[in-house]
Design a protein around this motif. Sequence first.
Motif, PDB file in Angstrom:
ATOM      1  N   ASP A 116       1.857   5.465  -7.387  1.00  0.00           N
ATOM      2  CA  ASP A 116       0.738   5.494  -8.340  1.00  0.00           C
ATOM      3  C   ASP A 116      -0.505   4.834  -7.737  1.00  0.00           C
ATOM      4  O   ASP A 116      -1.616   5.369  -7.838  1.00  0.00           O
ATOM      5  N   ALA A 117      -0.321   3.659  -7.145  1.00  0.00           N
ATOM      6  CA  ALA A 117      -1.443   2.930  -6.572  1.00  0.00           C
ATOM      7  C   ALA A 117      -2.053   3.695  -5.408  1.00  0.00           C
ATOM      8  O   ALA A 117      -3.282   3.763  -5.264  1.00  0.00           O
ATOM      9  N   ALA A 118      -1.216   4.280  -4.567  1.00  0.00           N
ATOM     10  CA  ALA A 118      -1.711   5.035  -3.416  1.00  0.00           C
ATOM     11  C   ALA A 118      -2.526   6.241  -3.864  1.00  0.00           C
ATOM     12  O   ALA A 118      -3.605   6.519  -3.320  1.00  0.00           O
ATOM     13  N   LEU A 119      -2.046   6.960  -4.857  1.00  0.00           N
ATOM     14  CA  LEU A 119      -2.778   8.117  -5.368  1.00  0.00           C
ATOM     15  C   LEU A 119      -4.082   7.696  -6.029  1.00  0.00           C
ATOM     16  O   LEU A 119      -5.079   8.422  -5.983  1.00  0.00           O
ATOM     17  N   GLN A 120      -4.082   6.519  -6.631  1.00  0.00           N
ATOM     18  CA  GLN A 120      -5.310   6.007  -7.235  1.00  0.00           C
ATOM     19  C   GLN A 120      -6.373   5.770  -6.167  1.00  0.00           C
ATOM     20  O   GLN A 120      -7.556   6.084  -6.352  1.00  0.00           O
ATOM     21  N   VAL A 121      -5.955   5.207  -5.044  1.00  0.00           N
ATOM     22  CA  VAL A 121      -6.886   4.985  -3.933  1.00  0.00           C
ATOM     23  C   VAL A 121      -7.435   6.307  -3.422  1.00  0.00           C
ATOM     24  O   VAL A 121      -8.639   6.476  -3.213  1.00  0.00           O
ATOM     25  N   ILE A 122      -6.543   7.286  -3.217  1.00  0.00           N
ATOM     26  CA  ILE A 122      -6.962   8.573  -2.661  1.00  0.00           C
ATOM     27  C   ILE A 122      -7.896   9.307  -3.615  1.00  0.00           C
ATOM     28  O   ILE A 122      -8.913   9.881  -3.192  1.00  0.00           O
TER      29      ILE A 122
ATOM     30  N   THR B 188      -4.573   2.436   2.848  1.00  0.00           N
ATOM     31  CA  THR B 188      -3.872   1.516   3.727  1.00  0.00           C
ATOM     32  C   THR B 188      -2.858   0.731   2.901  1.00  0.00           C
ATOM     33  O   THR B 188      -2.964   0.671   1.669  1.00  0.00           O
ATOM     34  N   ILE B 189      -1.897   0.140   3.585  1.00  0.00           N
ATOM     35  CA  ILE B 189      -0.930  -0.714   2.894  1.00  0.00           C
ATOM     36  C   ILE B 189      -1.651  -1.864   2.197  1.00  0.00           C
ATOM     37  O   ILE B 189      -1.318  -2.254   1.076  1.00  0.00           O
ATOM     38  N   ARG B 190      -2.682  -2.396   2.846  1.00  0.00           N
ATOM     39  CA  ARG B 190      -3.437  -3.503   2.258  1.00  0.00           C
ATOM     40  C   ARG B 190      -4.123  -3.095   0.959  1.00  0.00           C
ATOM     41  O   ARG B 190      -4.140  -3.855  -0.017  1.00  0.00           O
ATOM     42  N   ARG B 191      -4.679  -1.865   0.935  1.00  0.00           N
ATOM     43  CA  ARG B 191      -5.341  -1.415  -0.291  1.00  0.00           C
ATOM     44  C   ARG B 191      -4.327  -1.246  -1.423  1.00  0.00           C
ATOM     45  O   ARG B 191      -4.602  -1.549  -2.577  1.00  0.00           O
ATOM     46  N   VAL B 192      -3.147  -0.751  -1.091  1.00  0.00           N
ATOM     47  CA  VAL B 192      -2.111  -0.560  -2.102  1.00  0.00           C
ATOM     48  C   VAL B 192      -1.653  -1.902  -2.664  1.00  0.00           C
ATOM     49  O   VAL B 192      -1.537  -2.082  -3.886  1.00  0.00           O
TER      50      VAL B 192
ATOM     51  N   SER C  31       6.205  -7.496  -0.014  1.00  0.00           N
ATOM     52  CA  SER C  31       6.949  -7.070  -1.197  1.00  0.00           C
ATOM     53  C   SER C  31       7.160  -5.558  -1.222  1.00  0.00           C
ATOM     54  O   SER C  31       7.962  -5.053  -2.012  1.00  0.00           O
ATOM     55  N   LEU C  32       6.425  -4.826  -0.365  1.00  0.00           N
ATOM     56  CA  LEU C  32       6.587  -3.383  -0.314  1.00  0.00           C
ATOM     57  C   LEU C  32       7.702  -2.963   0.631  1.00  0.00           C
ATOM     58  O   LEU C  32       8.155  -1.810   0.574  1.00  0.00           O
ATOM     59  N   TYR C  33       8.142  -3.878   1.480  1.00  0.00           N
ATOM     60  CA  TYR C  33       9.069  -3.483   2.543  1.00  0.00           C
ATOM     61  C   TYR C  33      10.457  -3.074   2.047  1.00  0.00           C
ATOM     62  O   TYR C  33      11.223  -2.475   2.789  1.00  0.00           O
ATOM     63  N   ALA C  34      10.762  -3.399   0.795  1.00  0.00           N
ATOM     64  CA  ALA C  34      12.032  -2.929   0.248  1.00  0.00           C
ATOM     65  C   ALA C  34      12.000  -1.433  -0.033  1.00  0.00           C
ATOM     66  O   ALA C  34      13.042  -0.804  -0.210  1.00  0.00           O
ATOM     67  N   HIS C  35      10.772  -0.866  -0.067  1.00  0.00           N
ATOM     68  CA  HIS C  35      10.611   0.545  -0.414  1.00  0.00           C
ATOM     69  C   HIS C  35      10.019   1.372   0.724  1.00  0.00           C
ATOM     70  O   HIS C  35      10.361   2.543   0.871  1.00  0.00           O
ATOM     71  N   ILE C  36       9.109   0.806   1.490  1.00  0.00           N
ATOM     72  CA  ILE C  36       8.501   1.521   2.606  1.00  0.00           C
ATOM     73  C   ILE C  36       8.408   0.594   3.808  1.00  0.00           C
ATOM     74  O   ILE C  36       8.178  -0.606   3.665  1.00  0.00           O
TER      75      ILE C  36
ATOM     76  N   ASP D 143       6.396   6.485   5.639  1.00  0.00           N
ATOM     77  CA  ASP D 143       7.213   6.389   4.424  1.00  0.00           C
ATOM     78  C   ASP D 143       6.359   6.601   3.177  1.00  0.00           C
ATOM     79  O   ASP D 143       6.775   7.258   2.222  1.00  0.00           O
ATOM     80  N   LEU D 144       5.156   6.033   3.207  1.00  0.00           N
ATOM     81  CA  LEU D 144       4.245   6.188   2.072  1.00  0.00           C
ATOM     82  C   LEU D 144       3.803   7.650   1.940  1.00  0.00           C
ATOM     83  O   LEU D 144       3.726   8.187   0.823  1.00  0.00           O
ATOM     84  N   ASP D 145       3.537   8.304   3.066  1.00  0.00           N
ATOM     85  CA  ASP D 145       3.178   9.726   3.042  1.00  0.00           C
ATOM     86  C   ASP D 145       4.292  10.553   2.407  1.00  0.00           C
ATOM     87  O   ASP D 145       4.040  11.483   1.634  1.00  0.00           O
ATOM     88  N   ASP D 146       5.527  10.218   2.742  1.00  0.00           N
ATOM     89  CA  ASP D 146       6.671  10.938   2.200  1.00  0.00           C
ATOM     90  C   ASP D 146       6.719  10.794   0.676  1.00  0.00           C
ATOM     91  O   ASP D 146       6.991  11.765  -0.050  1.00  0.00           O
TER      92      ASP D 146
END
Length: 241
Positions: free
Chosen positions: A38-44, A53-57, A67-72, A77-80
Amino acid sequence: MTGMPADPRQRRAARHAQLDSAPPRPRKQPITADRITDAALQVIAAEGYDALTIRRVTALLGTAPSSLYAHILTKTDLDDLLIGRLFAEIELPEPDPAAWRDQLRAVYGRIRDQFLAYPGVARAALAMVPTHLETLRVREGLLAILLAGGVEPQTAAWALDSLTLYVSAYALERSLVQQHKHHDDWVLSREDLIERFSALPADRFPNTRRHAAELTSGTGHDRFDFTLTLMIDNLARGKRH
């Protein structure tokens, strides 16, 4: 101290009573793959894929990158996750041997529109091996349509790659053009192009001068529809007999 009990036990009880009466602190929402997406799509949507970027997310989520490393683990991984989310919105028809061409055009048109809604996100799909189940679901559906149309399996497999590549490249080009317009970069109008083509030396560019109107024709998705139809119709040569 005025107003405080003299007995230490009473003072301790008074402090506990104050703590108990304090409003509870709101719990932080747990970080999940859906919230990251959700956050990544909001940025885009707001700034384009280049700003992602990971920092923006993590800034949007109010957390640290760790805290994101449990998921990506990487941007890939984020692109996927992004492409999987967009493909989750794609509805697939039941393959129809009599309408397979129209079905392919319809599904790829939906994919195009999903990419165009998030400027530049098609870049995430260009150099990625799909692993997300939703992405694989759509590829499976497209392959089923091709096979139902009588296209040979090997031809169908390569056609799937080629058609998907074209749709991604088309969406990326459109987003880049819009980006240039947004930043007031030099984008020529059709009239300007015709004028420039018509002014080229006739001895070196006779065809470009003569057909300047045709070379610059087409609005909206005209060229997209033309190319997709050309590719799909040509698959009849690879059909099973």
